[in-house]
Design a protein around this motif. Structure first.
Motif, short mmCIF file in Angstrom:
data_model
loop_
_atom_site.label_atom_id
_atom_site.label_comp_id
_atom_site.label_asym_id
_atom_site.label_seq_id
_atom_site.Cartn_x
_atom_site.Cartn_y
_atom_site.Cartn_z
N ARG A 172 -28.44 -61.99 -35.10
CA ARG A 172 -27.53 -61.39 -36.21
C ARG A 172 -27.15 -62.39 -37.13
O ARG A 172 -27.03 -62.30 -38.34
CB ARG A 172 -26.18 -61.06 -35.50
N TYR A 185 -33.86 -47.89 -54.81
CA TYR A 185 -32.84 -47.16 -54.16
C TYR A 185 -32.85 -47.48 -52.60
O TYR A 185 -33.75 -48.17 -52.07
CB TYR A 185 -32.90 -45.72 -54.30
N TYR A 201 -32.96 -45.95 -49.41
CA TYR A 201 -34.09 -45.83 -48.27
C TYR A 201 -35.30 -46.56 -48.85
O TYR A 201 -36.14 -46.77 -47.95
CB TYR A 201 -34.31 -44.18 -48.53
N GLN A 252 -29.92 -49.27 -41.07
CA GLN A 252 -29.79 -48.85 -42.07
C GLN A 252 -28.30 -48.81 -42.40
O GLN A 252 -27.90 -48.74 -43.52
CB GLN A 252 -30.31 -47.21 -42.17
N SER A 253 -27.38 -48.68 -41.36
CA SER A 253 -26.02 -48.86 -41.62
C SER A 253 -25.63 -50.22 -42.08
O SER A 253 -24.72 -50.46 -42.47
CB SER A 253 -25.42 -48.68 -40.36
N TYR A 277 -26.46 -50.80 -46.51
CA TYR A 277 -25.54 -50.34 -47.57
C TYR A 277 -24.15 -51.21 -47.85
O TYR A 277 -23.92 -51.48 -48.74
CB TYR A 277 -24.78 -48.81 -47.37
N PRO A 278 -23.60 -51.73 -46.55
CA PRO A 278 -22.59 -52.73 -46.86
C PRO A 278 -22.87 -53.86 -47.46
O PRO A 278 -22.39 -54.47 -48.24
CB PRO A 278 -22.01 -52.92 -45.33
N LEU A 325 -25.72 -54.16 -49.61
CA LEU A 325 -25.95 -53.86 -51.00
C LEU A 325 -24.51 -53.76 -51.75
O LEU A 325 -24.47 -54.34 -52.84
CB LEU A 325 -26.61 -52.31 -51.43
N TYR A 326 -23.44 -53.09 -51.27
CA TYR A 326 -22.02 -53.16 -51.65
C TYR A 326 -21.31 -54.41 -52.00
O TYR A 326 -20.96 -55.01 -52.84
CB TYR A 326 -21.18 -52.44 -50.89
N ASN A 327 -21.93 -55.51 -51.00
CA ASN A 327 -21.29 -56.91 -50.97
C ASN A 327 -21.92 -57.62 -52.32
O ASN A 327 -21.21 -58.06 -52.87
CB ASN A 327 -21.48 -57.74 -49.55
N GLU A 367 -23.20 -56.08 -54.74
CA GLU A 367 -22.51 -55.58 -55.90
C GLU A 367 -21.24 -56.11 -56.43
O GLU A 367 -20.94 -56.32 -57.48
CB GLU A 367 -22.57 -53.97 -55.89
N ALA A 368 -20.51 -56.37 -55.28
CA ALA A 368 -19.08 -56.98 -55.39
C ALA A 368 -19.13 -58.50 -56.04
O ALA A 368 -18.35 -59.02 -56.70
CB ALA A 368 -18.18 -56.95 -54.02
N LYS A 388 -29.03 -43.44 -56.39
CA LYS A 388 -28.27 -44.63 -56.81
C LYS A 388 -29.39 -45.76 -56.77
O LYS A 388 -29.80 -46.17 -55.62
CB LYS A 388 -27.11 -45.14 -55.93
N TYR A 389 -29.67 -46.43 -57.99
CA TYR A 389 -30.62 -47.31 -57.92
C TYR A 389 -30.08 -48.61 -58.18
O TYR A 389 -29.15 -48.86 -58.92
CB TYR A 389 -31.62 -47.09 -59.18
N TYR A 390 -30.49 -49.57 -57.44
CA TYR A 390 -29.93 -51.18 -57.62
C TYR A 390 -30.98 -52.05 -58.25
O TYR A 390 -32.14 -51.96 -57.97
CB TYR A 390 -29.85 -51.70 -56.09
#
Lengths: 126, 668
Positions: free
Chosen positions: A5, A26, A28, A46-47, A50-51, A53-55, A57-58, A76-78
């Motif tokens: 981890r 995106y 997936y 997969q869980s 997304y967190p 990506l959000y981090n 992004e932040a 949603k494209y990154y």
């Protein structure tokens, strides 16, 4: 092989940034790419993606934008931001130094001269 | 297998008109929901899920994850859209619902991670507010935790009384042989004494012609035996009064009589107070009973009054004997090294000094040479070495005793203040009607503040070390004559503590209980000055008898009548002296430290009563700072009574003795 981890926590973001270096992707698509391009080693749950990506992004390293695909569906494209690009360059150097050090210790195989030369060129370009 | 649009090359798909997060939030408020005919915006997240072509199992899964995030409505909607798109992509890639759910992972864990990450995306003001809220909650948590630990430490502690400091104080007193003790004689005499006349009871000492003199005269005649016994007791080698927190059985008859007389206007002493014994301090050195002090004050007043009576009747022998007895009583009181004893002894001395000075001026012929020599020797040898230097041994012991009754004993010198200690101490430190500390709020104050105070208050070893240091400084200060004293280091230290918000709480016990040491040290020096003036006066009278005149200078008194010329305590020079028109004057430069040639503060005839107050103004020791401050009250030297009464430094000297009384000035 599953990566520990803590190790994944350091490698995951760099891997995602690297994938976004060439083009927008995106969620997936990123999951699939991570699994296929790393032989399943960096197949993060997969869980977790997304967190992650959000981090990013932040921190302003990636930017997310809803777009309509050709099929008419919204995704949603990154994309990598300028800051994300610089961050990736720094991280890449560090990982390479780490890889060389680990290779010197005999923990991983010595990188081939071709790859080293390529890395130097890529590092210089970055 | 990914669908074609999923694997499309890097060309940008067209962006949808997705609202900004702020606008999105604005559009999803309950009010706008209602305006748009919806009951709540939360349903929008479900609507987004329902609008997707996902099978029910995946829709429920997405709804479960989104619901668990407990994010804002707009955030939940965004997450729902993204997860729905994710799973739709998965289905199009050929995965089954179960495979997708399994590969997604634990929904609770996912919701938690998504929640954390999404919150980092919130606006800066929210982030700041959130951090502030977290900080406050953390602080409150810390305070609560700190209070619980401090309260346990505080309320579960109690002091341990392990040493009898009063026994230490009394050890040399108990060693005094019974046959050398004066107190039993005083006690017996006091029991036989008739109730004092009103006037004598109310005044320090009376003189012939004072109001009620006839009644006092009759009382003195009826109680001649009592006064004789007092004179006898005063000549004993020691007083032998043993301080205790309870009355000695032998003293009970005297105590009972005092209590019985307390209701009358002519009580021998002030209203007696029964000691309260509901706390540890009741048996401490703070609660020691010293009822003999009040008796000594009154009895020394009677002796001085009797000296004036004897002078009036031309009985020089009794007059001198009464004065010597009063001086001796003062010395006997100093046997117990308590500051209060010292101060009462000094008060008795001043009263007796005044009487001796007056009688040396008005009735010198009544003193025999032998009496004068005896008085001079008695005055010169007071305190053993002729010094009035105060003793602080008792103050040291009493503070150690106080601390052991208010602090825990950590074994290695440490310890902290206890509830019992604070409660008991508050009885001694509270000011009437004024909220002075949290203990004035009773148990509620103690519960709320006590634990914090016990942490903040100085530790046992710290406060004792600080007290000892202050006592050392005080004794060092006391050893210096006035003219060598600079600013009081004790006073400076106390002002520094008072000026520090933390230290003023930390050392509150110390600052509440330390006596005004600078003031009492000054008192001792002024007493020395007054005594030295009288020694010179006695020598002048003896010289006058032998040579028929006063000497031209004090040097003529040395060495036959004075072993040395006393110094002026204000500037270290020899005491000032002159003879003018046959009148000898001994003086000190006094408060202004300036030799004005032996000038008294002029006073009009009608101001006789106030003159004694004015005279006090010319014999005050002021620090350089205070002298400068008070010099500013009146511009230039002041001999104006009103200005002096307002605090101006008088442009006059402290006249210690004159061979004739000064005449009052004619009124303007």
């Amino acid at each position: 092989m599953r990566i520990e981890r803590e190790l994944m926590r350091g490698a995951g973001p760099v891997a995602v940034l690297k994938l976004l270096e060439r083009r927008e992707m995106y969620g997936y698509e990123l999951v699939e790419a991570l699994a296929s391009k790393t032989g399943g080693v960096l197949d993060m749950g997969q869980s977790t993606l997304y967190p992650l990506l959000y981090n990013l992004e932040a921190k302003g390293l990636v930017r997310g934008e809803w777009r309509e695909a050709e099929s008419g569906r919204e995704r949603k494209y990154y994309a990598l931001t300028g800051r994300g690009r610089k961050h990736l360059a720094r991280e890449t150097k560090q990982w390479r130094s780490l890889a060389v050090a680990m290779a010197d210790l005999g923990i991983i195989a010595q990188p081939t001269p071709r790859i080293l030369a390529n890395d130097i060129i890529e590092g210089g370009a970055a | 297998m990914m669908s074609d649009d999923a694997t499309a090359p890097a060309g940008k798909p067209p962006a949808t008109a997705s609202p900004s997060p702020f606008l999105e939030r604005l559009l999803l408020t309950p009010v706008t929901d209602l305006a748009r005919g919806r009951i709540t915006g939360r349903r929008l997240a479900r609507a987004a899920i329902a609008a997707s072509p996902l099978p029910p199992s995946l829709q429920n899964f997405v709804d479960d994850v989104v619901s668990r995030t407990r994010l804002w409505r707009s955030e939940r909607r965004t997450v729902a859209r993204e997860l729905a798109a994710h799973f739709e992509d998965g289905l199009r890639a050929g995965r089954t619902s179960d495979q997708l759910i399994e590969s997604f992972g634990d929904p609770a864990q996912a919701a938690l991670l998504i929640r954390r990450a999404k919150k980092r995306l919130r606006p800066l003001p929210w982030q700041a507010l959130h951090r502030a809220k977290q900080g406050i909650l953390l602080l409150i948590g810390f305070i609560v935790f700190f209070y619980v630990v401090a309260a346990a430490r505080f309320f579960l502690s109690s002091p341990t009384v392990s040493h009898d400091y009063l026994a230490d104080l009394n050890a040399p007193l108990r060693a005094i042989a019974e046959s050398d003790r004066a107190w039993p004689i005083y006690r017996e005499a006091l029991l036989a004494m008739e109730l004092l006349p009103q006037q004598q009871s109310a005044a320090d000492a009376l003189r012939p012609g004072d109001e009620g003199w006839d009644g006092v005269l009759a009382w003195l005649e009826r109680n001649e035996a009592f006064i004789a016994r007092v004179r006898e007791a005063s000549m004993m080698p020691a007083l032998g009064y043993i301080p205790s927190t309870a009355h000695h059985p032998e003293d009970m008859p005297l105590w009972n009589r005092t209590v019985a007389e307390a209701g009358t206007a002519r009580s021998a002493v002030d209203q007696p107070q029964e000691p309260v014994r509901d706390n540890l301090l009741a048996d401490s050195m703070m609660a020691v009973l010293l009822p003999h002090l009040a008796h000594f004050r009154r009895v020394s007043g009677i002796l001085v009054t009797d000296a004036f009576r004897a002078a009036e009747e031309g009985d020089g022998e009794i007059m001198a004997a009464d004065l010597r007895a009063a001086f001796a009583m003062s010395e006997q009181l100093r046997e117990v090294p308590y500051l209060i004893n010292e101060l009462v002894a000094i008060a008795i001395l001043w009263r007796s000094f005044d009487a001796l000075g007056e009688l040396l001026t008005d009735r010198p012929e009544l003193f025999s040479d032998e009496d004068l020599v005896a008085l001079a020797h008695q005055l010169a040898t007071m305190g053993g070495d002729g010094s009035f230097r105060l003793q602080f041994h008792g103050e040291r012991l009493y503070f150690h005793d106080l601390v052991q009754r208010t602090y825990t004993d950590g074994g290695l010198g440490g310890g902290h203040v206890t509830p019992e200690g604070i409660r008991a101490l508050s009885m001694f430190t509270q000011r009437g009607g004024e909220i002075d500390s949290f203990t004035d709020y009773g148990d509620a104050g103690m519960i709320a503040v006590g634990p914090f105070y016990s942490v903040l208050a100085a530790s046992r070893d710290d406060i004792l070390a600080r007290w000892e240091r202050l006592m050392d400084l005080t004794e060092a200060e006391a050893a210096l004559p006035l003219w060598q004293r600079g600013a009081s280091r004790v006073q400076e230290e106390l002002e520094r503590i008072a000026g520090s918000p933390i230290d003023s709480i930390r050392y509150r016990m110390l600052t509440s209980l330390i006596p005004a040491v600078s003031h009492v040290n000054t008192s001792a020096e002024l007493t020395t000055q007054a005594r030295d003036g009288l020694l010179v006066a006695i020598a002048l009278r003896l010289h006058e008898r032998r040579h028929g005149r006063f000497p031209a200078s004090l040097a003529e008194l040395w060495p036959g009548l004075l072993p040395e010329i006393p110094r002026d305590r204000f500037d270290g020079a020899a005491l000032r002296y002159f003879v003018r028109d046959g009148v000898a004057v001994i003086y000190s430069v006094g408060t202004d430290r300036d030799d004005d040639g032996g000038v008294l503060i002029p006073y009009p005839e009608s101001e006789g009563q106030r003159w004694s107050l004015l005279d006090q103004q010319s014999r005050m020791w002021l620090s350089s700072k205070d002298l400068e401050r008070r010099s500013a009250i009146a511009p230039g030297p002041s001999r104006d009574i009103r200005e002096i009464m307002n605090g101006a430094v008088p442009d006059a000297d402290w006249v210690l003795w004159m061979s004739e009384r000064p005449a009052p000035q004619p009124e303007d």
